[in-house]
Design an enzyme around this catalytic site. Sequence first.
Site, mmCIF file in Angstrom:
data_model
loop_
_atom_site.group_PDB
_atom_site.id
_atom_site.type_symbol
_atom_site.label_atom_id
_atom_site.label_comp_id
_atom_site.label_asym_id
_atom_site.label_seq_id
_atom_site.Cartn_x
_atom_site.Cartn_y
_atom_site.Cartn_z
ATOM 1 C CG ASP A 91 -2.123 -1.103 1.257
ATOM 2 O OD1 ASP A 91 -1.930 -1.863 0.229
ATOM 3 O OD2 ASP A 91 -3.087 -0.911 1.968
ATOM 4 N NE ARG A 143 -2.454 4.124 13.539
ATOM 5 C CZ ARG A 143 -1.702 3.112 13.065
ATOM 6 N NH1 ARG A 143 -0.435 2.863 13.472
ATOM 7 N NH2 ARG A 143 -2.223 2.142 12.583
ATOM 8 C CG ASP A 179 -5.303 3.953 12.103
ATOM 9 O OD1 ASP A 179 -5.276 4.432 13.468
ATOM 10 O OD2 ASP A 179 -4.895 3.123 11.915
ATOM 11 C CB SER A 207 -5.654 -5.837 7.582
ATOM 12 O OG SER A 207 -6.613 -5.313 8.586
#
Length: 400
Positions: free
Chosen positions: A13, A93, A122, A176
């Site tokens: 990605d 994050r 996110d 994932s």
Amino acid sequence: MKKVVLAYSGGLDTSVILKWLQTTYNCEVVTFTADLGQGEELEPARKKAEMLGIKEIFIEDLREEFVRDYVFPMFRMNALYEGQYLLGTSIARPLIAKKQIEIARQVGADAVAHGATGKGNDQVRFELSYYGLEPEITVIAPWREWDLTSRTKLLEFAELNQIPVPKDKRGEAPFSVDANLLHSSSEGKVLEDPAEEAPEYVYQRTIPPEEAPDTPTYITIDFEKGDPVAIDGVKMSPATLLTKLNELGKANGIGRLDLVENRFVGMKSRGVYETPGGTILYAAHRGIESIALDREAAHLKDSLMPRYAELVYYGFWFTPEREMIQVLADKSQEFVTGQVRVKLYKGSATVVGRTSPYSLYDQDLVTFEEGAVAYDHRDAQGFIKLNALRLRSLKKRERR
């Protein structure tokens, strides 16, 4: 845009994003890869970035900073989102975003980019953090802009632009994964039906509780002002200590959570989380607080905990309200010092002993033995009557 700092993992990605940024915006891309204890080798990310023509590549080991300045402050608050989730993805994050902004300032970039999708939390966490630190920064979120809406299209783009994709990565993953030193999170595909039990192969950081040892493991954790500093008397750095707790948790099948949660963007999602060390730490911290923290201080902190957990989950780390609650949490920990004994056994972490030089537990007060002079039982009568006064008044009114 002339230069953009990309949060880069080296996977399919973000490698596609890297090339897409170059071709779509005709800009220089700077990559930033953070080591948060995800357990992956990071040098391949550097080599891939170099192969794609990147001149400025940043790879930083943030494990100690992550645990010291983000995980531990959150655990001082005993934060649980929706009563269960220890916020392992959420808390990583703001640190990644902070480093991106720092690098952007350092290299003179005018934009930052991330690989979060348009459906998840996110994207919100990254971007709220970016804007909270650098109000005028430009943010690029490719998943909200491009037409590469399937894995097939991503692979076609990679092939067209000579981005190498290992053969074992060409097939679609069954779920994932996001991981760091605090936890691993698995979502999607085989986990999307909340009625179905997660397959055992989803779990990566814990053994099945039923396969854990038949004899319990006992450990002690020392705390200073609310933070763990030693295991079994051995002083450790924050990241080293959490790593050790992860090992102990894994070996005893501790820290599994199958959760349907409410995302900030409005949908429900099902995730399987593994937080072995964090689960032990949470139990131990509440254990030391139970004897070192005043009742009303503890209850006030607990009443604010859900709000604090929401702020972390939603991405409001760099906000005055989170910082204000953090000051309260940190103040409460001034005397949260001592040792906790924890029993680890087949998926559970149970506090079985706690001591503190600042303990508020007074055995003379609570003993049932005769001869205790610290407490006069007759005092309770007036205490009860005063607290019952309004209840009696209410009942009398009802009878009238």
